[in-house]
Write a protein that holds these residues in place. Structure first.
Motif, PDB file in Angstrom:
ATOM      1  N   GLU A 249       0.642  -1.220   0.033  1.00 55.06           N
ATOM      2  CA  GLU A 249      -0.049  -0.014  -0.077  1.00 55.06           C
ATOM      3  C   GLU A 249       0.888   1.532  -0.082  1.00 55.06           C
ATOM      4  O   GLU A 249       0.356   2.300  -0.585  1.00 55.06           O
ATOM      5  CB  GLU A 249      -0.952  -0.065   1.329  1.00 55.06           C
ATOM      6  CG  GLU A 249      -2.055  -1.019   0.747  1.00 55.06           C
ATOM      7  CD  GLU A 249      -2.611  -1.633   2.096  1.00 55.06           C
ATOM      8  OE1 GLU A 249      -2.035  -1.484   3.192  1.00 55.06           O
ATOM      9  OE2 GLU A 249      -3.923  -2.037   1.956  1.00 55.06           O
ATOM     10  N   ASP A 250       2.185   1.055   0.748  1.00 55.31           N
ATOM     11  CA  ASP A 250       2.927   2.365   0.625  1.00 55.31           C
ATOM     12  C   ASP A 250       3.528   2.547  -0.949  1.00 55.31           C
ATOM     13  O   ASP A 250       3.305   3.703  -1.091  1.00 55.31           O
ATOM     14  CB  ASP A 250       4.085   2.022   1.332  1.00 55.31           C
ATOM     15  CG  ASP A 250       3.847   2.334   2.838  1.00 55.31           C
ATOM     16  OD1 ASP A 250       3.339   3.244   3.290  1.00 55.31           O
ATOM     17  OD2 ASP A 250       4.273   1.310   3.709  1.00 55.31           O
ATOM     18  N   ARG A 253       0.451   3.837  -2.687  1.00 57.77           N
ATOM     19  CA  ARG A 253       0.265   5.436  -2.642  1.00 57.77           C
ATOM     20  C   ARG A 253       1.181   6.415  -3.453  1.00 57.77           C
ATOM     21  O   ARG A 253       0.922   7.271  -4.018  1.00 57.77           O
ATOM     22  CB  ARG A 253       0.413   5.764  -1.197  1.00 57.77           C
ATOM     23  CG  ARG A 253      -0.100   7.218  -0.889  1.00 57.77           C
ATOM     24  CD  ARG A 253       0.271   7.752   0.645  1.00 57.77           C
ATOM     25  NE  ARG A 253      -0.612   7.310   1.656  1.00 57.77           N
ATOM     26  CZ  ARG A 253      -0.969   8.082   2.583  1.00 57.77           C
ATOM     27  NH1 ARG A 253      -0.216   9.327   3.047  1.00 57.77           N
ATOM     28  NH2 ARG A 253      -1.833   7.505   3.628  1.00 57.77           N
ATOM     29  N   ARG A 256       0.316   6.387  -6.822  1.00 61.51           N
ATOM     30  CA  ARG A 256      -0.807   7.217  -7.227  1.00 61.51           C
ATOM     31  C   ARG A 256      -0.381   8.839  -7.128  1.00 61.51           C
ATOM     32  O   ARG A 256      -0.798   9.449  -7.850  1.00 61.51           O
ATOM     33  CB  ARG A 256      -1.844   7.143  -6.073  1.00 61.51           C
ATOM     34  CG  ARG A 256      -2.691   5.727  -6.305  1.00 61.51           C
ATOM     35  CD  ARG A 256      -3.496   5.422  -5.184  1.00 61.51           C
ATOM     36  NE  ARG A 256      -3.988   4.138  -5.211  1.00 61.51           N
ATOM     37  CZ  ARG A 256      -4.716   3.561  -4.175  1.00 61.51           C
ATOM     38  NH1 ARG A 256      -4.508   4.067  -2.975  1.00 61.51           N
ATOM     39  NH2 ARG A 256      -5.286   2.524  -4.352  1.00 61.51           N
ATOM     40  N   VAL A 257       0.595   9.043  -6.050  1.00 70.29           N
ATOM     41  CA  VAL A 257       0.902  10.547  -5.840  1.00 70.29           C
ATOM     42  C   VAL A 257       1.944  10.789  -7.371  1.00 70.29           C
ATOM     43  O   VAL A 257       1.723  11.917  -7.982  1.00 70.29           O
ATOM     44  CB  VAL A 257       1.862  10.687  -4.934  1.00 70.29           C
ATOM     45  CG1 VAL A 257       2.654  11.845  -4.872  1.00 70.29           C
ATOM     46  CG2 VAL A 257       0.936  10.548  -3.565  1.00 70.29           C
ATOM     47  N   VAL A 283      -6.368 -10.011  -0.577  1.00 68.01           N
ATOM     48  CA  VAL A 283      -6.944 -10.819   0.505  1.00 68.01           C
ATOM     49  C   VAL A 283      -7.164 -12.288   0.042  1.00 68.01           C
ATOM     50  O   VAL A 283      -7.443 -13.167   0.887  1.00 68.01           O
ATOM     51  CB  VAL A 283      -8.685 -10.241   1.119  1.00 68.01           C
ATOM     52  CG1 VAL A 283      -8.370  -9.004   1.537  1.00 68.01           C
ATOM     53  CG2 VAL A 283      -9.512 -10.208   0.003  1.00 68.01           C
ATOM     54  N   ARG A 302     -14.194 -12.038  -3.946  1.00 71.84           N
ATOM     55  CA  ARG A 302     -13.691 -11.402  -3.055  1.00 71.84           C
ATOM     56  C   ARG A 302     -12.642 -10.370  -3.628  1.00 71.84           C
ATOM     57  O   ARG A 302     -11.890  -9.669  -2.692  1.00 71.84           O
ATOM     58  CB  ARG A 302     -13.191 -12.259  -1.922  1.00 71.84           C
ATOM     59  CG  ARG A 302     -14.178 -12.823  -1.110  1.00 71.84           C
ATOM     60  CD  ARG A 302     -13.708 -13.885  -0.069  1.00 71.84           C
ATOM     61  NE  ARG A 302     -12.671 -13.389   0.793  1.00 71.84           N
ATOM     62  CZ  ARG A 302     -11.625 -13.712   1.210  1.00 71.84           C
ATOM     63  NH1 ARG A 302     -11.187 -14.708   0.944  1.00 71.84           N
ATOM     64  NH2 ARG A 302     -11.150 -13.025   2.289  1.00 71.84           N
ATOM     65  N   ASN A 304     -11.061  -7.066  -4.785  1.00 65.49           N
ATOM     66  CA  ASN A 304     -11.724  -5.786  -4.548  1.00 65.49           C
ATOM     67  C   ASN A 304     -12.063  -5.097  -5.950  1.00 65.49           C
ATOM     68  O   ASN A 304     -11.456  -4.507  -6.764  1.00 65.49           O
ATOM     69  CB  ASN A 304     -10.534  -4.997  -3.828  1.00 65.49           C
ATOM     70  CG  ASN A 304     -11.113  -3.810  -3.302  1.00 65.49           C
ATOM     71  OD1 ASN A 304     -11.558  -2.700  -4.060  1.00 65.49           O
ATOM     72  ND2 ASN A 304     -11.052  -3.528  -2.068  1.00 65.49           N
ATOM     73  N   LEU A 306     -13.334  -2.087  -6.176  1.00 66.08           N
ATOM     74  CA  LEU A 306     -12.915  -0.895  -6.408  1.00 66.08           C
ATOM     75  C   LEU A 306     -11.408  -0.541  -7.121  1.00 66.08           C
ATOM     76  O   LEU A 306     -11.247   0.276  -8.021  1.00 66.08           O
ATOM     77  CB  LEU A 306     -12.920  -0.092  -4.983  1.00 66.08           C
ATOM     78  CG  LEU A 306     -12.436   1.648  -5.162  1.00 66.08           C
ATOM     79  CD1 LEU A 306     -13.279   2.535  -5.816  1.00 66.08           C
ATOM     80  CD2 LEU A 306     -12.062   1.842  -3.742  1.00 66.08           C
ATOM     81  N   LEU A 307     -10.512  -1.192  -6.484  1.00 64.53           N
ATOM     82  CA  LEU A 307      -9.247  -1.435  -6.983  1.00 64.53           C
ATOM     83  C   LEU A 307      -9.156  -1.949  -8.384  1.00 64.53           C
ATOM     84  O   LEU A 307      -8.292  -1.274  -9.320  1.00 64.53           O
ATOM     85  CB  LEU A 307      -8.149  -2.222  -6.246  1.00 64.53           C
ATOM     86  CG  LEU A 307      -8.364  -1.719  -4.572  1.00 64.53           C
ATOM     87  CD1 LEU A 307      -7.295  -2.529  -3.866  1.00 64.53           C
ATOM     88  CD2 LEU A 307      -7.743  -0.438  -4.658  1.00 64.53           C
ATOM     89  N   ARG A 310     -10.278   1.170 -10.444  1.00 65.19           N
ATOM     90  CA  ARG A 310      -9.070   2.255 -10.530  1.00 65.19           C
ATOM     91  C   ARG A 310      -8.088   1.642 -11.484  1.00 65.19           C
ATOM     92  O   ARG A 310      -7.438   2.216 -12.304  1.00 65.19           O
ATOM     93  CB  ARG A 310      -8.670   2.395  -9.301  1.00 65.19           C
ATOM     94  CG  ARG A 310      -9.632   2.938  -8.256  1.00 65.19           C
ATOM     95  CD  ARG A 310      -8.884   3.150  -6.968  1.00 65.19           C
ATOM     96  NE  ARG A 310      -7.904   4.067  -6.835  1.00 65.19           N
ATOM     97  CZ  ARG A 310      -7.720   5.108  -6.669  1.00 65.19           C
ATOM     98  NH1 ARG A 310      -8.804   6.059  -6.419  1.00 65.19           N
ATOM     99  NH2 ARG A 310      -6.633   6.197  -6.921  1.00 65.19           N
TER     100      ARG A 310
END
Lengths: 462, 118
Positions: A249-250, A253, A256-257, A283, A302, A304, A306-307, A310
Motif C-alpha cells: 500500500e505504501d 500510494r 498514485r502520487v 485478501v 472477494r 476488490n 474498487l481497485l 481504478r
C-alpha cells in the motif's frame, strides 16, 4: 531494468508472487495507532502528511535533501513547542514549510561553507524572501515534490539506498518501520539513509526534474523503486509482520502520487494500473492458515472491485497516444487486467495473455517473462508448444536455482503423460524452493499419478 | 494502510437551503485536489436530498419501502469519502481539513469508519 516478478512464487500462470497481506489489519496494526486526543500525535500526523512537501520546498533552497530533512525536523520541533500553546495554524503545511525555509535561509546565510551555494541560489532567495509567508503556488510545490522524487531515486544510488530514501522522504516511514518491513537491522537502514544522502551531496546530484536524453532512464529508475517496494510487500507472507505486506500500500500510494505529478507519462499510469490490479487480489492470495492460494483457486467474488475499477482507469491512461507501443508496466497491467476480467478461471483469455507476454518479451526480454509466456502458451495452445519454450530456458543461468522452472516443466511433462520425468522435476523444484508450504505442495505433486493432468494442469493447492 | 469511509452527515432541516456557496465549492475543489495528490482519496461524492431517497427495510420477515425525506433522523448521510490512510489519526486530519472549508453557519458531522478487510 525490466520489471520482474519476485522469485518466491508457486507455479501460477501469472507473475503472482506468494504470500499476501494479512487480512487482519486495523487494531492489530503496528503503525502509530494515533489518537486525536493527544495533541502531539495530531501534530506528528500533520507533519507526516506534510513532510515530503516541506522537505521538497526546503531542498530547493539548500540543494541538499539531507539538510532539508533536518530543517524539516527542526520545523516539527518548533510546531510541537508552539501549536499546543498558540493553536494549530489554519494552513499547517504552509506554516511548517515557511518555518523550515526561514531556517534554511538562516543556515545558508550563517555558515561560511555555504557561501558558494549562496551565490548559486541567491536568486532563489531574493525571489523567495518577501513571499515566504505567502501560501506557495501549488504548481511550485508539485515541481519541488517531483524534484525530490527524482533525487531520492537517482541511479547514482544503489537500489536498496533508493528504496530506503524514498520510503523515508516520500513514504513517511520511520527508519524503524523500514527496517522491520525489510527484515533488516535498524542501524543498517539508518546507515543506508545517511550514506545515500551523503552520496547525493558528494556527487553533486542536481535537485531537478530531468529533461532531455536521460529522462526516460531516470523515470525508469523511479518506477523500479516503487515496483520493488511493492514486490517486497507482495513476497511477504501472512505470518509476517504487518509492516511487510503494508509495503504494497505504501508503494501504491507513491505510485498514485506520482501519477498526479506526471499525468502525461503513460508508464506511470501503467505502473499504477499494475499495482491496483495486483492489490485487488490481496485478501484472496492466502488461505486461513496463511497458505498460498493459487490464482485458479482464489475466490474471485472477494477481489476488490474498487481497485479493479481504478486499475482499468489507470490502464486506459497507460496507452501512449499516437506514438509507440505500450511499455513493460502497461503490458503487465494488461495481463493482470485479463485475469481481473475473467469471472472464473476457466473464462481466462489465455490466447490474449500469451500475445501480451510475447509483446512483453519483445519489449523487455527476461527469462522470467519467457517462463510466464510458456505458461500462457500451455493454456492457450497446449503443453507441447509450451515445453519447447521451457526447454530453451533450461540452459539459462539466471534460472538455474529458480524453482518455478522445474515446477512448470514438471507440470507440462505430466500433461504430456511423461510421468517419471515429471516426478523428477517436481522433486527438483521442491529442493529449490525456500518456502516450506510450497515444498509440501511440490512433494505432493511429485507423488501424484496422472489423474488431474490436462485439466488446466495447475496444482489445486493440495 | 487501511481504508476509511467518512460518512458526511448533515441536518437537512438546518442546512443552508441555498446549498454550498461558490466560495465553499472553490475551497472544496482545491482541497479535494490536494487529498487526491496525496494519494489518499479513492472515491468521494455527494448525495441528493433524502426527499429523493427511499428506505427499504427487512423486519420480521417482511419487506417495506418508505419514501423520503427521512424526517425522523436528525442527521442523514449527505455524502461520503473513501480514503486510504496510514492510520485513523491521518484519516481524522484529512476529515478535519474537509470540515474546516465550510463556513461557520454549517453544522456537519463526519463519521469516520475503518473498512473491514478480508
Amino acid at each position: 531494468m525490466t520489471p520482474q516478478p519476485t522469485t518466491d512464487s508457486t507455479p501460477d500462470p501469472d507473475p503472482d508472487p506468494e504470500g499476501g497481506p494479512d487480512a487482519e489489519r486495523g487494531p492489530a496494526s503496528e503503525r502509530d495507532p494515533g489518537s486525536e486526543k493527544n495533541p502531539d500525535t495530531a501534530i506528528e500526523t500533520v507533519f507526516r502528511i506534510e513532510s515530503p512537501r516541506v522537505i521538497a520546498g526546503v531542498a530547493r533552497i539548500v540543494r541538499d535533501v539531507g539538510i532539508a530533512e533536518e530543517l524539516a525536523q527542526d520545523a516539527l520541533v518548533a510546531a510541537l513547542e508552539q501549536w499546543p500553546r498558540d493553536g494549530v495554524p489554519d494552513n499547517p503545511g504552509a506554516w511548517l514549510t515557511a518555518t523550515a525555509k526561514h531556517r534554511a535561509i538562516d543556515l545558508v546565510r550563517r555558515r561560511e561553507r555555504y557561501a558558494r551555494k549562496l551565490a548559486e541560489v541567491g536568486r532563489d532567495l531574493e525571489a523567495a524572501g518577501p513571499y515566504l509567508d505567502q501560501p506557495s503556488d501549488p504548481d511550485d510545490i508539485d515541481d519541488d515534490l517531483l524534484r525530490l522524487v527524482f533525487t531520492a531515486c537517482h541511479p547514482v544510488l544503489s537500489a536498496e539506498a533508493r528504496i530506503a530514501l524514498t520510503l523515508r522522504l516520500l513514504g513517511g516511514l520511520t527508519t524503524t518501520e523500514i527496517a522491520r518491513a525489510f527484515l533488516t537491522p535498524e542501524p543498517t537502514i539508518a546507515q543506508r539513509v545517511v550514506r545515500a544522502k551523503r552520496t547525493l551531496a558528494t556527487k553533486n546530484v542536481a535537485f531537478e526534474v530531468p529533461y532531455g536524453p536521460d529522462r526516460e532512464a531516470r523515470l525508469d529508475s523511479v518506477l523500479e523503486v516503487i515496483y520493488l517496494i511493492f514486490n517486497e510487500g507482495y513476497a511477504a507472507t501472512a505470518g509476517d509482520d504487518l509492516l511487510r505486506p503494508a509495503l504494497c500500500e505504501d508503494a501504491l500510494r507513491l505510485a498514485r502520487v506520482l501519477a498526479q505529478l506526471m499525468p502525461k507519462e503513460p508508464e506511470v499510469h501503467g505502473l499504477v494500473a499494475l499495482l491496483e490490479l495486483q492489490e485487488s487480489r490481496a485478501v484472496t492470495r492466502t488461505g486461513p492458515a496463511g497458505e498460498p492460494v493459487l490464482l485458479r483457486d482464489q475466490d474471485r467474488r472477494r477481489w476488490n472491485r474498487l481497485l479493479i475499477a481504478r486499475g482499468f482507469t489507470a490502464l486506459g491512461r497507460a496507452t501512449p497516444a499516437a506514438h509507440g507501443a505500450p511499455g513493460p508496466y502497461a503490458l503487465q497491467a494488461a495481463i493482470a487486467a485479463c485475469h481481473a476480467q475473467a469471472h472464473t478461471y476457466e473464462e481466462t483469455d489465455w490466447p490474449r495473455i500469451a500475445t501480451l507476454y510475447a509483446l512483453l518479451a519483445a519489449r523487455a526480454p527476461s527469462p522470467v517473462v519467457e517462463l510466464n509466456r510458456a505458461v500462457a502458451v500451455s493454456m492457450a495452445e497446449g503443453p507441447g508448444a509450451a515445453l519447447e519454450i521451457v526447454d530453451a530456458l533450461t540452459a539459462e543461468p539466471a534460472l538455474r536455482d529458480y524453482h518455478l522452472l522445474p515446477s512448470v516443466r514438471g507440470d507440462l511433462l505430466r500433461r504430456l503423460g511423461r510421468t517419471e520425468e515429471a516426478r523428477a522435476e517436481f522433486l527438483r523444484a521442491a529442493g529449490l524452493t525456500r518456502n516450506e508450504r510450497e515444498r509440501e505442495l511440490l512433494l505432493a505433486r511429485a507423488e501424484e499419478d496422472d489423474r488431474g493432468a490436462g485439466e488446466g494442469g495447475w496444482p489445486t493447492g493440495g | 494502510m487501511p481504508r476509511y469511509l467518512s460518512l458526511v452527515q448533515i441536518d437537512e432541516k438546518t442546512a443552508p437551503a441555498e446549498g454550498p456557496s461558490p466560495e465553499l465549492m472553490q475551497r472544496m475543489g482545491e482541497l479535494l485536489e490536494e487529498i487526491t495528490k496525496a494519494g489518499v482519496m479513492l472515491d468521494t461524492a455527494g448525495l441528493t436530498p433524502t426527499a429523493q431517497g427511499k428506505r427499504v427495510r427487512w423486519e420480521g420477515g417482511k419487506l417495506s419501502v418508505t419514501d423520503g425525506p427521512f424526517t425522523e433522523s436528525k442527521e442523514v448521510v449527505g455524502g461520503y469519502a473513501l480514503m486510504q490512510c496510514k492510520d485513523m489519526a491521518e484519516a481524522i486530519e484529512w476529515t478535519q481539513r474537509f470540515l474546516k472549508v465550510h463556513e461557520e453557519h454549517w453544522t456537519v458531522t463526519c463519521e469516520v469508519r475503518e473498512i473491514a478487510e478480508g
